[in-house]
Scaffold this active site. Structure first.
Site, PDB file in Angstrom:
ATOM      1  N   HIS A 155      18.976  70.467 -29.924  1.00 57.17           N
ATOM      2  CA  HIS A 155      20.411  70.204 -29.932  1.00 57.17           C
ATOM      3  C   HIS A 155      21.167  71.291 -29.172  1.00 57.17           C
ATOM      4  CE1 HIS A 155      19.815  67.767 -33.907  1.00 57.17           C
ATOM      5  NE2 HIS A 155      19.517  67.061 -32.847  1.00 57.17           N
ATOM      6  N   HIS A 176      24.140  63.887 -31.980  1.00 56.41           N
ATOM      7  CA  HIS A 176      23.019  64.578 -32.634  1.00 56.41           C
ATOM      8  C   HIS A 176      22.993  64.369 -34.139  1.00 56.41           C
ATOM      9  CE1 HIS A 176      25.723  67.515 -34.325  1.00 56.41           C
ATOM     10  NE2 HIS A 176      24.777  68.366 -34.642  1.00 56.41           N
ATOM     11  N   LYS A 219      16.475  71.484 -49.270  1.00 58.45           N
ATOM     12  CA  LYS A 219      17.472  72.243 -48.510  1.00 58.45           C
ATOM     13  C   LYS A 219      17.407  73.718 -48.890  1.00 58.45           C
ATOM     14  CE  LYS A 219      20.907  68.602 -47.843  1.00 58.45           C
ATOM     15  NZ  LYS A 219      20.813  68.631 -46.371  1.00 58.45           N
ATOM     16  N   PHE A 246      17.269  70.960 -43.229  1.00 58.28           N
ATOM     17  CA  PHE A 246      16.576  70.261 -44.306  1.00 58.28           C
ATOM     18  C   PHE A 246      15.217  69.771 -43.845  1.00 58.28           C
ATOM     19  CE2 PHE A 246      18.990  66.980 -42.031  1.00 58.28           C
ATOM     20  CZ  PHE A 246      18.004  66.023 -41.797  1.00 58.28           C
TER      21      PHE A 246
END
Length: 488
Positions: free
Chosen positions: A334, A410, A487, A210
């Protein structure tokens, strides 16, 4: 308060507040640890997260313990929210412990706008962002070049974006590793992966990715927030995406090849999805180079979205982005495995492949990998929540190196699958409720995407962050609330 937690086939023992351990038994090489409050642990125990975490301890060369963050949930072989430090000399590297979306990560862009500046323009802004930032499945990016461009991106990362006019030097200075993994090798990436990536540079993709415009709602550590350039009521932008189809293809290619070439090692593991290449082997080296290339690609992807976002803000607010001080606060990865030096069981320092899958690096002040701008205060950490609950900015805690190989959570972590979410929620209803009840404007390619990412799909991000802060692995700095969200 009990000192044990019974999760069916697994019993966890409380080591201290918010730290639970599965003792080493059988073929486990090290214990496994879960960092969670009891309510979060109950949610973590509902799927196969604990089983996957325990399986991870069978990987050759794993040191100290396998760790699950407070936002942990079931993944592919290795749990999302999992961290493992594996010896880079006599251990292994596992694509499944990195994930398919290599360097899925998040960045925050500051502005000098306030929430008052934004009110009344939310609908215009969300429409403009959705129209100008590519999203959704398949192709279509901001930069659609040739394979030669992709190869340059893979090898040079944000240095390529700087030369092409998509970045300024300050962007590189405020990105993890300055947006470049020098070990990257485009020749280790398949042609199929490059073909998938060449028309996706600068695109959000789908799923939980997003772009969100937010306002800073609370500041908890004013001195650190000042060092980060954050203040209450300030407008910021969060960008969350990764390496798109290119990274997925890199993971797929090497998983299949490792499964065939190192079948003997695979036979020793309880789950074939943990397929790993021995450190020093041809495939371990090739995968590391290819993974680093995909990491570079993801940083460029987020940078091009940043470039486009700045242009949209210029159009909507009729001011240059420099005048709005749309500067990068930080960009963190991440899904990643990196060679880092850490103290292990006997206190000796070893070079490790630190696998962080759905986990964020959280280095404290003084660690040389932290950019000079933040070295005296600690690395910024960005933990997105759902589009209805808000997100957090933290800084690397003093206990992170000892407890988690310098890592923390995360995100909020999923509570239900995408299939279940679409059965529970109706996308248009979620959009309407967010706009009417919380003044959050959401735009997506489909209602199904909104349903999959509804606020009720996720764990309590406030609780996840509270545990991180209490453990001293990530100190809470500020909380942000969503205003506009797009999104795929």
């Amino acid at each position: 308060m009990s000192d044990t937690f019974d999760a069916g086939d697994v019993t966890l023992h409380r080591v201290k507040e918010h730290v639970w351990e599965i003792p080493r038994t059988g073929d486990m090489r090290v214990p496994a640890r879960v960092l969670a409050s009891e309510p979060l642990l109950e949610e973590i125990a509902e799927d196969k997260t604990l089983e996957q975490l325990q399986n991870t301890t069978h990987l050759p060369g794993i040191r100290k313990y396998a760790v699950c963050m407070p936002d942990g949930h079931q993944g592919y072989g290795f749990p999302v929210g999992g961290v493992a430090g594996i010896d880079a000399e006599d251990g292994c590297i596992s694509p499944g412990a990195v994930g398919y979306d290599i360097n899925c990560g998040v960045r925050m862009v500051r502005t000098n706008l306030t929430y008052d500046d934004l009110q009344g323009r939310e609908a215009e802004l969300v429409e403009a962002l959705f129209a100008n930032v590519p999203s959704g499945l398949g192709g279509g990016g901001i930069h659609e070049g040739a394979v030669a461009d992709v190869e340059a991106i893979l090898e040079r990362g944000l240095a390529w974006a700087l030369e092409e006019g998509y970045a300024v030097p300050d962007d590189l200075e405020h990105c993890e590793d300055e947006g470049h993994r020098p070990e990257a090798d485009a020749s280790a990436v398949s042609q199929k992966a490059k073909d998938r990536g060449k028309n996706q540079v600068g695109s959000l993709g789908s799923g939980n990715h997003f772009l969100e415009v937010q306002r800073v709602a609370e500041v908890f550590r004013e001195d650190v927030a000042a060092d980060f350039g954050l203040a209450e009521d300030q407008v910021v932008v969060l960008i969350h995406c990764g390496s798109r189809g290119l990274g997925h293809q890199v993971c797929t290619d090497y998983l299949r090849e490792i499964e065939q070439t190192h079948a003997g090692l695979l036979d020793q593991l309880p789950d074939k999805e943990l397929a790993a290449a021995p450190a020093g082997s041809q495939l371990a080296d090739a995968y590391y180079r290819a993974m680093c290339a995909a990491i570079n690609f993801a940083w460029v992807n987020r940078q091009l979205i940043t470039h486009q976002t700045r242009r949209v803000f210029e159009s909507v607010f009729e001011r240059d982005w420099e005048a709005m001080e749309m500067d990068l606060l930080y960009d963190v990865a991440h899904n990643i495995a990196k060679k880092e030096v850490h103290a292990v069981e006997d206190g000796a320092e070893r070079e490790l492949f630190v696998h962080r899958k759905g986990a964020t690096r959280a280095f404290p002040a003084g660690r040389e990998e932290v950019p000079p701008a933040y070295r005296d205060v600690g690395q910024p950490i960005i933990i997105p929540g759902s589009m209805g609950t808000g997100s957090y900015v933290l800084r690397g805690g003093d206990r992170s190196l000892a407890e988690t190989f310098g890592s923390t959570a995360h995100g909020a972590g999923r509570l239900m699958s995408r299939t279940q979410a679409k059965q529970e929620f109706w996308g248009e209803d979620v959009q309407d409720d967010l706009r009417e009840q919380q003044q959050v404007y959401v735009k997506a390619q489909s209602g199904a995407t909104v349903a999959e990412e509804a606020p009720g799909v996720y764990k309590d991000v406030d609780e996840v962050v509270r545990v991180s802060d209490a453990l001293g692995i990530g100190d809470t700095v500020a909380k942000t609330l969503p205003v506009c969200n797009i999104k795929g």
